[in-house]
Design an enzyme around this catalytic site. Structure first.
Site, PDB file in Angstrom:
ATOM      1  N   GLY A  31     111.212  58.566  67.049  1.00 44.98           N
ATOM      2  CA  GLY A  31     111.439  57.153  67.307  1.00 44.98           C
ATOM      3  C   GLY A  31     110.452  56.502  68.257  1.00 44.98           C
ATOM      4  O   GLY A  31     110.604  55.321  68.580  1.00 44.98           O
ATOM      5  N   GLY A  63     107.524  61.619  64.496  1.00 47.70           N
ATOM      6  CA  GLY A  63     106.694  61.610  63.301  1.00 47.70           C
ATOM      7  C   GLY A  63     105.685  60.481  63.389  1.00 47.70           C
ATOM      8  O   GLY A  63     104.478  60.673  63.447  1.00 47.70           O
ATOM      9  N   ARG A  64     106.236  59.280  63.456  1.00 44.43           N
ATOM     10  CA  ARG A  64     105.415  58.068  63.406  1.00 44.43           C
ATOM     11  C   ARG A  64     104.249  58.080  64.389  1.00 44.43           C
ATOM     12  O   ARG A  64     103.105  57.817  64.030  1.00 44.43           O
ATOM     13  CB  ARG A  64     106.308  56.857  63.701  1.00 44.43           C
ATOM     14  CG  ARG A  64     105.661  55.513  63.457  1.00 44.43           C
ATOM     15  CD  ARG A  64     106.564  54.375  63.942  1.00 44.43           C
ATOM     16  NE  ARG A  64     107.921  54.524  63.484  1.00 44.43           N
ATOM     17  CZ  ARG A  64     108.373  54.099  62.313  1.00 44.43           C
ATOM     18  NH1 ARG A  64     107.574  53.448  61.503  1.00 44.43           N
ATOM     19  NH2 ARG A  64     109.640  54.289  61.963  1.00 44.43           N
ATOM     20  N   CYS A  79     106.170  44.815  39.075  1.00 46.50           N
ATOM     21  CA  CYS A  79     106.925  43.649  38.633  1.00 46.50           C
ATOM     22  C   CYS A  79     108.101  43.452  39.585  1.00 46.50           C
ATOM     23  O   CYS A  79     109.273  43.559  39.211  1.00 46.50           O
ATOM     24  CB  CYS A  79     107.420  43.846  37.211  1.00 46.50           C
ATOM     25  SG  CYS A  79     106.047  44.015  36.075  1.00 46.50           S
TER      26      CYS A  79
END
Ligand code: PLP
Length: 417
Positions: free
Chosen positions: A231, A275-276, A342
């Site tokens: 986080g 992680g981030r 789309c």
């Protein structure tokens, strides 16, 4: 301010594009290593610090191998992620299996690998005991519920999250597991996401330190490790600042000395499962401007789409964009930068001021090193792109080829039509 510059020259990226074609994600080894070392150094004071890289952020074994070399373990929550760890030699207690709603075969694999199993719920103790047997070491995930930090600033909404156990359940879980023969315990929590405020990150440590002391006082159990979760945020926006890792480490150290040391818990191992912030800023999605259209707005259509990077469409997230070779040109045109799905939300940027873009221009989308390629999907039959590694010696390695139509059709048997 974070300077949103590129780690490669226009010539270099054009060379890479000429060799590999677009689109691709490219990750920068040197920057990943330097950042990893900064984190380890920030917690150099801790008795036994461990970062378990959240594999879901960038599940590529070549990246995981680099992180293993930097001393990181792996944080997994699925069978595939466990196998990825095994393949790169991350095994035993270098894996933290922080899963939820977990099938028995995944617990079995985690146990086979000797991973730290971090249970999400009280009922999982019996489930684990019945399905695969209890290991000697168990961790439990804590959900503190409504949380206020420093009196008023809310540091998240854990009461809305499906994860973890209440405090009462944590106590029950430890007693129950102890009664069933478990000898060693750890605790885990994750209450922030993409958080840039270092005080909130330190607040997580305070909360867990106090919980460990309470458990020692009430149950006489000395928890071995505290996993503060992931986080940690990254500066996606140019006006944001990265988290000062040294200040984070020092802040946690102060709380460690204030709360854990007097309680006799001075051997506590501190863990993170970020992680981030480990890979996020060191990955870039590189694409080519394929079409331009002017209706009620100006659009540039890329040869990449949501299959390659979902965050802007999913969360409305900002990802900085650089037009290669036009770094210093005035940003005087307002564009929506789109993909080809789309789906009208298949846009990398909306109303973004950029230099005038010509068809064939190379666009670099920043901060795609975590939760980028990993979140890719195949809607509309779109394929996930290749992943490249810019190595420390300046060479480029293909670390995942692009998906092919054969991959996409592999689950179909056309012969039985
Ligand atoms: C997603 C996740 C992480 C990693 O979060 P980042 O925001 O990438 O740091 C860590 N632990 C758990 C349990 C997660 O679900």
């Amino acid at each position: 301010m974070t300077a949103k510059t590129l780690p490669f020259s226009a010539e270099k990226i054009k060379e890479i594009v000429a060799e590999y074609g677009t689109p691709f994600h490219i990750y920068i080894e040197k920057d990943i290593r330097e950042n990893a070392r900064k984190l380890v150094q920030a917690f150099g004071w801790a008795p036994d610090f461990k970062e378990y890289f959240a594999v879901k952020a960038l599940p590529n074994p070549y990246i995981m191998k680099i992180l293993r070399e930097e001393g990181f373990g792996g944080d997994c929550s699925s069978l595939a992620e466990l196998i990825l760890c095994e393949k790169v030699g991350i095994t035993g207690e270098n894996i933290c299996f922080t899963s939820n709603d977990t099938p028995a075969e995944e617990f079995a694999k985690a146990k086979e690998l000797g991973a730290i199993i971090n249970l999400d719920d009280l009922t999982h103790i019996n489930y684990l005991a019945k399905e695969v047997g209890l290991p000697d070491l168990l961790a439990f995930r804590y959900n503190p519920g409504p949380l206020r930090e420093g009196g008023n600033a809310i540091i998240g909404y854990p009461e809305e999250a499906k994860y973890g156990m209440t405090k009462e359940q944590i106590f029950t879980a430890i007693e129950q597991a102890k009664g069933m023969g478990v000898k060693r315990f750890g605790l885990h929590t994750m209450v922030v996401s993409n958080e840039l405020n270092v005080d909130y990150l330190i607040g997580t440590a305070t909360m867990m330190f106090e919980l460990a002391v309470e458990i020692k006082d009430k149950l006489g159990v000395a928890v071995e490790f505290l996993n503060l979760g992931g986080g940690i945020g990254i500066p996606y926006l140019p006006e944001q600042e990265p988290v000062d890792l040294a200040a984070f480490g020092q802040g946690v150290k102060q709380e460690f000395e204030r709360i854990l040391v007097p309680a006799g818990l001075d051997h506590m191992k501190i863990c993170l499962e970020s992680g981030r912030m480990i890979t996020g800023p060191y990955g870039y999605l590189v694409a080519t401007a394929l079409h331009e259209k002017n209706i009620y707005k100006h659009y540039i259509g890329l040869d990449a789409c949501m299959a390659n990077l979902m965050r802007p469409a999913l969360y409305g997230s900002y990802h900085h964009i650089t037009v290669v070779g036009k770094e210093d040109a005035p940003a005087d045109t307002k564009y929506d930068i789109t993909g080809s799905l789309c789906e009208n939300n298949d846009k990398f940027a909306i109303d973004r001021m950029l230099p005038h873009i010509d068809i064939g221009d190379i666009l670099v989308i920043h901060d795609t090193g975590a939760h980028g390629s990993a979140m890719g999907f195949n809607y509309n039959g779109k394929l996930r792109c290749q992943e490249l590694l810019l190595k420390e010696d300046g060479t480029v390695e293909l670390i995942r080829r692009a998906e092919t139509l054969d991959d996409y059709f592999a689950t179909l048997d056309f012969s039985r039509l």
